[in-house]
Design an enzyme around this catalytic site. Structure first.
Site, PDB file in Angstrom:
ATOM      1  N   HIS A 121       4.739  45.512   8.910  1.00 27.41           N
ATOM      2  CA  HIS A 121       4.246  46.464   9.904  1.00 27.41           C
ATOM      3  C   HIS A 121       5.432  46.782  10.831  1.00 27.41           C
ATOM      4  O   HIS A 121       6.279  45.933  11.073  1.00 27.41           O
ATOM      5  CB  HIS A 121       3.118  45.783  10.677  1.00 27.41           C
ATOM      6  CG  HIS A 121       2.364  46.660  11.615  1.00 27.41           C
ATOM      7  ND1 HIS A 121       2.861  47.037  12.840  1.00 27.41           N
ATOM      8  CD2 HIS A 121       1.138  47.224  11.527  1.00 27.41           C
ATOM      9  CE1 HIS A 121       1.964  47.793  13.468  1.00 27.41           C
ATOM     10  NE2 HIS A 121       0.906  47.928  12.685  1.00 27.41           N
ATOM     11  N   ASP A 218       3.911  36.755  11.259  1.00 24.26           N
ATOM     12  CA  ASP A 218       3.063  37.789  11.860  1.00 24.26           C
ATOM     13  C   ASP A 218       1.648  37.547  11.334  1.00 24.26           C
ATOM     14  O   ASP A 218       1.332  37.846  10.183  1.00 24.26           O
ATOM     15  CB  ASP A 218       3.596  39.168  11.452  1.00 24.26           C
ATOM     16  CG  ASP A 218       2.620  40.289  11.794  1.00 24.26           C
ATOM     17  OD1 ASP A 218       1.507  40.009  12.269  1.00 24.26           O
ATOM     18  OD2 ASP A 218       2.981  41.452  11.551  1.00 24.26           O
ATOM     19  N   GLN A 221      -3.058  39.992  10.461  1.00 27.06           N
ATOM     20  CA  GLN A 221      -4.116  40.252   9.475  1.00 27.06           C
ATOM     21  C   GLN A 221      -4.777  38.986   8.934  1.00 27.06           C
ATOM     22  O   GLN A 221      -5.700  39.070   8.132  1.00 27.06           O
ATOM     23  CB  GLN A 221      -3.557  41.072   8.298  1.00 27.06           C
ATOM     24  CG  GLN A 221      -3.173  42.495   8.658  1.00 27.06           C
ATOM     25  CD  GLN A 221      -4.367  43.358   9.070  1.00 27.06           C
ATOM     26  OE1 GLN A 221      -5.520  43.063   8.757  1.00 27.06           O
ATOM     27  NE2 GLN A 221      -4.103  44.414   9.808  1.00 27.06           N
ATOM     28  N   LYS A 244      -8.151  42.048  16.345  1.00 26.97           N
ATOM     29  CA  LYS A 244      -8.345  41.966  14.894  1.00 26.97           C
ATOM     30  C   LYS A 244      -9.147  40.724  14.527  1.00 26.97           C
ATOM     31  O   LYS A 244      -9.313  40.396  13.362  1.00 26.97           O
ATOM     32  CB  LYS A 244      -6.995  41.951  14.180  1.00 26.97           C
ATOM     33  CG  LYS A 244      -6.239  43.279  14.338  1.00 26.97           C
ATOM     34  CD  LYS A 244      -4.982  43.280  13.525  1.00 26.97           C
ATOM     35  CE  LYS A 244      -4.038  44.400  13.917  1.00 26.97           C
ATOM     36  NZ  LYS A 244      -4.497  45.737  13.587  1.00 26.97           N
ATOM     37  N   CYS A 382       1.562  52.360   9.906  1.00 28.76           N
ATOM     38  CA  CYS A 382       2.687  51.688  10.591  1.00 28.76           C
ATOM     39  C   CYS A 382       3.524  50.871   9.617  1.00 28.76           C
ATOM     40  O   CYS A 382       3.974  49.760   9.963  1.00 28.76           O
ATOM     41  CB  CYS A 382       2.205  50.802  11.727  1.00 28.76           C
ATOM     42  SG  CYS A 382       1.256  51.693  12.956  1.00 28.76           S
TER      43      CYS A 382
HETATM   44  N1  PLP Z   1       1.299  43.239  12.131  1.00 27.82           N
HETATM   45  C1  PLP Z   1       0.377  43.604  11.241  1.00 27.82           C
HETATM   46  C2  PLP Z   1       0.445  43.047   9.846  1.00 27.82           C
HETATM   47  C3  PLP Z   1      -0.633  44.479  11.600  1.00 27.82           C
HETATM   48  O1  PLP Z   1      -1.549  44.843  10.701  1.00 27.82           O
HETATM   49  C4  PLP Z   1      -0.669  44.976  12.928  1.00 27.82           C
HETATM   50  C5  PLP Z   1      -1.694  45.946  13.334  1.00 27.82           C
HETATM   51  O2  PLP Z   1      -2.299  46.604  12.520  1.00 27.82           O
HETATM   52  C6  PLP Z   1       0.307  44.547  13.821  1.00 27.82           C
HETATM   53  C7  PLP Z   1       1.267  43.676  13.392  1.00 27.82           C
HETATM   54  C8  PLP Z   1       0.321  45.033  15.239  1.00 27.82           C
HETATM   55  O3  PLP Z   1      -0.796  44.573  15.930  1.00 27.82           O
HETATM   56  P1  PLP Z   1      -1.102  45.091  17.399  1.00 27.82           P
HETATM   57  O4  PLP Z   1      -1.118  46.594  17.326  1.00 27.82           O
HETATM   58  O5  PLP Z   1      -2.424  44.508  17.716  1.00 27.82           O
HETATM   59  O6  PLP Z   1      -0.024  44.593  18.291  1.00 27.82           O
END
Ligand code: PLP
Length: 427
Positions: A121, A218, A221, A244, A382
């Site tokens: 992401h 990270d 998910q 999430k 993203c």
């Molecule tokens: N990393 C992953 C794998 C994600 O799916 C997301 C959001 O969809 C993020 C990071 C970023 O999360 P946030 O927008 O809640 O900071």
């Protein structure tokens, strides 16, 4: 086994009518819905305990501070943190990952390397890319294998001193004149938000550590999907978002070992993160407050803890098992649609399916199914470097959560099929 019908009662929003159709909410990888018990905990805090934390001496200040610190203990236990002081409340995953990248910047020397994968992401890609550009370090982007998992052979080569085909700017020599310096950080997603690929995190952590690198996971998910224990997975840092995992927006956490958190230089400066401030200099407070400048989102922290309690009460493995079953069912239904292509075929998939359909733009598809109550996601999600790799600019994504039913997946698949037929006829 989850009693899904009962669980759905916890989420009144699932009863919404959309354009005259029952809502079928299948955009859970973007944001999950919030159960009544979390909403109650938030309202309850404002009703009975609201005051700024770690400051006042009065009754409510104590009540609010003790709720925040209780939340920290709950989140620490939920994430398998070695200590409650290893939980830093953040705005979410993006905030947590930037905190790590910024906080480690001073350690990154010219020629050093930082490793991510092509399916990250943007939140786990751009902070490291920018850090490398700033520090003259090499940004190594590991590719995928034929299934759509992180290519562990390529990762091993990079950790062994080799480099990636898709690396960043030409290597800068490190202080010792080596063309490729040491890998300082390996930062990877526990699950791709596009391919659903689950990272064998423990194995990767061991590989990173054997090379002397820090391992950043990270967890955006994966946090609601089964038990995620950061110590068992060997993480130095684990980042995740409350929205999430049923907690609502504006809160998340960076969970780390005390040693790895100690390495971070504070990114933000202000109230409560200091020891002593004089005209000449400032000393820092202990962890985790040092990394929580300003008034923290203490009500968000209470909500996050309430969501952890809720998931624990449901049974985290039961949640994961049902989400896996729904994703497998979705995969079967979608693959049966003529001209539909599912992205990736990972060895272990976590609760989401992204796809394209020949001759149909994902945006048109998602707009049409929304008219029938079905919430999907379309766009680059993203993850532009990943979509570039597939020669795409946009995909559609269906992502169930444990409150979804097989019938909803069937309905969504039927509506997708209808929309595809309509869009093809209109060409
Ligand atoms: N990393 C992953 C794998 C994600 O799916 C997301 C959001 O969809 C993020 C990071 C970023 O999360 P946030 O927008 O809640 O900071």
């Amino acid at each position: 086994m989850l009693d899904v019908a009962r669980v759905r009662e916890d989420f009144p929003i699932l009863g919404t009518q959309v354009h005259g159709c029952p809502l079928v909410y299948l955009d859970n990888s973007a944001t999950t819905q919030v159960p009544e018990c979390v909403l109650d905990r938030v309202a309850g805090h404002y009703r009975t305990s609201n005051a700024n934390v770690h400051r006042g001496m009065h009754y409510l200040a104590h009540a609010s501070t003790s709720a925040l610190e209780g939340a920290r203990r709950t989140v620490a236990a939920f994430a398998g943190a070695p200590s409650e002081d290893g939980v830093v409340f953040t705005r979410g995953t993006t905030d947590a990952l930037n905190m790590v990248a910024r906080g480690l910047a001073y350690l990154i020397q010219p020629g050093d390397r930082v490793v991510v994968s092509v399916m990250e992401h943007h939140s786990n890609y751009v902070p490291w890319q920018q850090l490398c550009a700033e520090r003259g370090a090499r940004f190594e982007v590991v590719g995928l294998d034929e299934r759509g998992d992180v290519d562990l052979d390529e990762l091993a080569r990079v950790l062994d001193g080799g480099t990636t085909a898709a690396g960043g700017p030409a290597a800068t020599a490190d202080a010792a004149g080596n063309a490729r310096g040491p890998v300082r950080v390996v930062a990877l997603a526990g699950c791709s938000n596009v391919l659903g690929s689950v990272l064998p995190a423990r194995r990767v952590a061991d590989m990173a550590h054997a090379a002397g690198a820090l391992f950043v996971l990270d967890g955006a998910q994966i946090m609601r999907h089964g038990v995620v224990d950061m110590q068992a997975l060997g993480c130095d840092y684990l980042a995740f978002s409350g929205h999430k995992m049923m907690a609502g927006t504006g809160i998340g956490a960076l969970v780390g070992t005390m040693g790895s958190l100690e390495l971070l230089r504070p990114r933000d400066f202000g109230g409560e993160m200091v020891g002593e401030v004089t005209r000449e200099r400032t000393t820092w407070d202990a962890l985790p407050l040092r990394l929580e400048a300003g008034t923290p989102n203490y009500v968000g922290a209470v909500a996050l803890a309430a969501a952890c309690d809720y998931l624990n009460a449901l049974g985290r493995n039961d949640v994961a098992a049902w989400e896996d079953e729904l994703a497998t069912h979705a995969l079967e239904r979608l693959r049966a649609i003529d001209g539909l292509h599912v992205l990736g075929n990972p060895r272990k998939r976590c609760g989401l399916v992204s796809f394209t359909v020949d001759g149909v733009h994902p945006l048109d598809l998602c707009t049409l199914v929304d008219a029938r109550g079905v919430a999907l996601r379309s766009g680059h999600n993203c993850a532009q470097p990943l979509l570039d790799l597939f020669g795409l600019t946009s995909v559609a994504r269906l992502s169930p959560a444990f409150y979804n039913t097989r019938e909803e997946i069937d309905y969504a698949a039927e509506q997708i099929e209808c929309a595809v037929t309509m869009l093809r006829a209109a060409r």
